[in-house]
Structures are given as structure tokens and as C-alpha cells.
Design a protein around this motif. Structure first.
Motif, short mmCIF file in Angstrom:
data_model
loop_
_atom_site.label_atom_id
_atom_site.label_comp_id
_atom_site.label_asym_id
_atom_site.label_seq_id
_atom_site.Cartn_x
_atom_site.Cartn_y
_atom_site.Cartn_z
N GLU A 180 0.84 -1.19 0.00
CA GLU A 180 0.00 0.00 0.00
C GLU A 180 0.88 1.25 0.00
OE1 GLU A 180 -3.24 0.30 -0.33
OE2 GLU A 180 -3.41 -1.88 -0.52
N ALA A 181 0.35 2.31 -0.60
CA ALA A 181 1.05 3.59 -0.57
C ALA A 181 1.23 4.03 0.87
CB ALA A 181 0.26 4.63 -1.36
N GLN A 182 2.37 4.66 1.16
CA GLN A 182 2.64 5.06 2.54
C GLN A 182 3.40 6.38 2.58
OE1 GLN A 182 5.17 2.22 4.47
NE2 GLN A 182 6.81 2.41 2.99
N PHE A 183 3.32 7.03 3.73
CA PHE A 183 4.02 8.29 3.94
C PHE A 183 5.53 8.07 3.85
CE2 PHE A 183 6.16 11.29 6.83
CZ PHE A 183 5.77 12.48 6.25
N ALA A 184 6.24 9.00 3.23
CA ALA A 184 7.69 8.86 3.06
C ALA A 184 8.37 10.21 3.21
CB ALA A 184 8.01 8.26 1.69
N VAL A 185 9.59 10.17 3.71
CA VAL A 185 10.44 11.36 3.81
C VAL A 185 11.79 10.99 3.22
CG1 VAL A 185 11.51 13.07 5.32
CG2 VAL A 185 9.33 12.02 5.97
N ILE A 186 12.28 11.74 2.25
CA ILE A 186 13.59 11.47 1.68
C ILE A 186 14.34 12.79 1.51
CG2 ILE A 186 12.78 9.44 0.42
CD1 ILE A 186 13.07 11.15 -2.14
N SER A 187 15.65 12.68 1.40
CA SER A 187 16.48 13.85 1.15
C SER A 187 17.46 13.54 0.02
CB SER A 187 17.27 14.23 2.42
OG SER A 187 16.41 14.70 3.42
N GLY A 188 17.84 14.57 -0.71
CA GLY A 188 18.79 14.40 -1.80
C GLY A 188 18.87 15.67 -2.62
N LYS A 189 19.53 15.57 -3.75
CA LYS A 189 19.69 16.72 -4.65
C LYS A 189 18.55 16.73 -5.66
CE LYS A 189 23.72 18.04 -5.76
NZ LYS A 189 25.10 18.16 -6.30
N LEU A 190 17.92 17.87 -5.81
CA LEU A 190 16.75 17.99 -6.67
C LEU A 190 17.15 18.21 -8.12
CD1 LEU A 190 13.66 18.18 -6.80
CD2 LEU A 190 13.89 20.64 -6.46
N THR A 231 14.80 18.24 1.31
CA THR A 231 14.05 17.15 1.93
C THR A 231 12.61 17.27 1.47
OG1 THR A 231 15.46 17.00 3.89
CG2 THR A 231 13.23 16.14 4.09
N LEU A 232 12.01 16.16 1.09
CA LEU A 232 10.60 16.20 0.68
C LEU A 232 9.81 15.16 1.44
CD1 LEU A 232 9.87 13.62 -1.36
CD2 LEU A 232 11.25 14.94 -2.94
N THR A 233 8.54 15.44 1.61
CA THR A 233 7.61 14.48 2.21
C THR A 233 6.47 14.25 1.23
OG1 THR A 233 6.27 16.17 3.31
CG2 THR A 233 8.16 15.30 4.52
N GLY A 234 5.89 13.07 1.29
CA GLY A 234 4.80 12.75 0.39
C GLY A 234 4.36 11.30 0.55
N THR A 235 3.69 10.79 -0.48
CA THR A 235 3.15 9.44 -0.46
C THR A 235 3.92 8.58 -1.44
OG1 THR A 235 0.95 10.30 0.07
CG2 THR A 235 1.09 8.03 -0.71
N ALA A 236 4.53 7.50 -0.96
CA ALA A 236 5.31 6.59 -1.81
C ALA A 236 4.41 5.52 -2.39
CB ALA A 236 6.43 5.95 -0.98
N HIS A 237 4.56 5.28 -3.70
CA HIS A 237 3.81 4.24 -4.41
C HIS A 237 4.80 3.20 -4.93
CE1 HIS A 237 0.00 6.60 -4.55
NE2 HIS A 237 0.85 7.62 -4.48
N TYR A 238 4.35 1.94 -4.98
CA TYR A 238 5.27 0.84 -5.26
C TYR A 238 4.83 0.01 -6.47
CZ TYR A 238 7.14 2.08 -0.75
OH TYR A 238 7.70 2.78 0.28
#
Length: 309
Positions: A180-190, A231-238
Motif C-alpha cells: 500500500e502507498a505510505q508516507f515517506a520522507v527522503i532527502s537528496g539533490k533535486l 528534503t521532501l515528504t509525500g506518499t510513496a507508491h510501489y
């Protein structure tokens, strides 16, 4: 190019087709073709807003005939190869070779390839995600009886595709197996890709992450971060193999040192996948030992509450 769709096995398959069913068939085919094309071009099947004009033109399919033969209803379709409309299109940088195959395909052959890939390659088929599997599953409603078949063919130039109602049990099983899609936080270069103002890439320590901006994030707002660490937050889909497909980005802000913890691609596994992985690694986990002695540390209770805000 010409294609035939043959409906056989139901009493109504007598050389005619009811108007509502014809509309439903057309909408299902166009929807699958659109999703299958977009996942090849940009990495995921579901895009916000109207597709670019080039994609809309490339997806045009015309009904050129309706006839009866050997007690079935046959529809003759016409559509053009993608090479006519997508010349010069910048494709998904993760799959540059796809633009070598795609020009020779058409909307209908792409639908055929998508069904065939899921039914034959199961979870290893990379050109689907959960939204596209939902579109494939919706096609089941076109069957009037359990014994009816729906056959796609190109008059012998490519292998025909014969769909049966029970084929959708496998499609539904694959769809349900996707995390299931879930909340995610990742960081990196845009980074960004030129062909979509709402599409971004984030380069993390573990590779690139696909992102699609929500309607709450304007192009002007995101543009100030190009090439910078964020850093971005959002919903991760798989995808069916549990790999990350894309993230629906809801918030973007400058990366701080404390966010480096999130500089990884989010992963998720269902119970079956967890057991299989743990058995393959031949490890015995003692989860209590993972936390004993880790807290409390030197932080005050107030400091911990601040970090949770």
C-alpha cells in the motif's frame, strides 16, 4: 495499422454490440494505452492534469468496421505507430532503450503487450504500477459470461492475445500483492526532467527517486531548489516487485544535517516478502536487542518532543 477485437462465447456476440458496452470497451482500451505509454515515458502511469498534446494525438484509435464471422462480433480498429507523434520526445532517463522499441508500437499493440507481460511475467514485469493494474482489472467487467473470450489480433503480424475472465484472478492477485502507498520522507539533490513541469527527480545515496508534484506546489516554488539539497515528504507508491515507483510530493524544504537520516529510498515489504528475505539471509532477529540501551540517552524529554514536531 489495423487490428481486430473479437468477442466470442456470449449470446450477444452475434455481429452487433450494445452501445454502452462499445463505449466501455473504448474507454478501457484508451485508459490502458494511456497508462502504459506514460509509464514508459515518465516512469509511472498516473499523471495529474491533461496529457501533452503529443500524447493525446499518439493515443488516437478509430473504429473502422464491425462485422460477424464464425459466430462472434468483430471490431476493426485503426491506429498509427507512436513514431508518427513522439519523434524527438525525451524519455525516461532510467530506461533510455525504451525509445528504441516504442516507435514501432501502437496504442493497441501496447495494450496487448501490457496484458501479455502481466499474465506471462507476473511480478517481474516492470511496465505496470498499481494504478495501471487497476485499469487492467477494470477490463474484466466487459465479459458477459464466464466462457466468453475477447481476442486481440493484428492479422498475423504479431501474436494474438486471447483474454478469458479467469485471467483477471491473476491480475487481481498481483494488484493486491503490491504494498500500500505510505508516507515517506527522503532527502537528496533535486533535479528535473524537461518534458513535465510536475515531474522531478531526487538523487539520493541509493539512486534516483521519481517524484510528481501535488497541485499545492507551484513551478515557481520548486524552481528555487533546482540543483540543491532538499528534503521532501509525500506518499510513496510501489511496483509489483515492491520497488519504489514514485512519490507524490506534498512538501519540499531545504535539507538540514539532521535530515541526512532520510537520504535513502523508502522500502516496504509484505509479510510473505519479509519471511522470504529473512530466510534467504539466514538471520535470527532479536528485536529487543535492537532497542535495549538505545534510549533514554542524553537528550531531555523536551528535546525529544521538539524533534517529533
Amino acid at each position: 495499422m489495423n487490428y481486430d477485437i473479437k468477442l466470442q462465447g456470449a449470446e450477444e456476440d452475434n455481429g452487433t454490440i450494445e452501445f454502452d458496452r462499445l463505449i466501455q470497451l473504448a474507454e478501457n482500451i484508451k485508459s490502458i494505452a494511456k497508462g502504459a505509454l506514460q509509464i514508459r515515458l515518465v516512469g509511472f502511469s498516473k499523471l495529474m492534469g491533461q496529457p501533452p498534446k503529443k500524447i493525446s494525438n499518439a493515443l488516437k484509435i478509430r473504429l473502422s468496421g464491425l462485422y460477424e464471422e464464425n459466430i462472434y462480433t468483430a471490431l476493426e480498429l485503426e491506429c498509427e505507430p507512436f513514431s508518427k507523434y513522439l519523434s524527438g520526445w525525451q524519455g525516461d532517463i532510467f530506461n533510455p532503450n525504451i525509445l528504441e522499441e516504442l516507435p514501432n508500437l501502437t496504442p493497441v499493440s501496447l495494450v496487448m503487450n501490457t496484458f501479455r507481460g502481466v499474465l506471462e511475467q507476473d511480478k517481474d514485469y516492470e511496465w505496470v504500477d498499481k494504478p495501471l493494474l487497476k485499469k487492467l482489472s477494470d477490463f474484466k467487467s466487459l465479459f458477459l459470461t464466464d466462457s466468453e473470450t475477447i481476442q486481440f489480433s493484428n492479422r498475423g503480424s504479431i501474436p494474438e492475445l486471447i483474454l478469458k475472465k479467469n485471467d483477471f484472478d491473476k491480475i487481481n492477485s498481483i494488484q493486491e500483492s503490491i504494498p500500500e502507498a505510505q508516507f515517506a520522507v527522503i532527502s537528496g539533490k533535486l533535479d528535473t526532467l524537461k518534458y513535465s513541469a510536475s515531474r522531478i527527480l531526487v538523487e539520493t545515496n541509493e539512486g534516483f527517486v521519481n517524484g510528481i508534484l501535488s497541485e499545492d506546489i507551484s513551478t515557481e516554488e520548486i524552481s528555487k531548489y533546482w540543483g540543491k539539497d532538499i528534503t521532501l515528504t509525500g506518499t510513496a507508491h510501489y511496483k509489483p516487485n515492491a520497488r519504489l515507483s514514485f512519490i507524490e510530493v506534498e512538501r519540499v524544504f531545504p535539507m538540514e544535517e539532521s535530515n541526512l537520516f532520510f537520504n535513502k529510498i523508502p522500502k516496504t515489504e509484505n509479510i510473505e516478502q519479509q519471511i522470504k528475505r529473512q530466510l534467504s539471509e539466514k538471520k535470527h532477529f532479536n528485536y529487543l536487542s535492537e532497542i535495549v540501551g538505545q534510549w533514554p540517552g542524553e537528550e531531555s524529554f523536551e528535546e525529544i518532543l521538539t524533534q517529533l514536531d
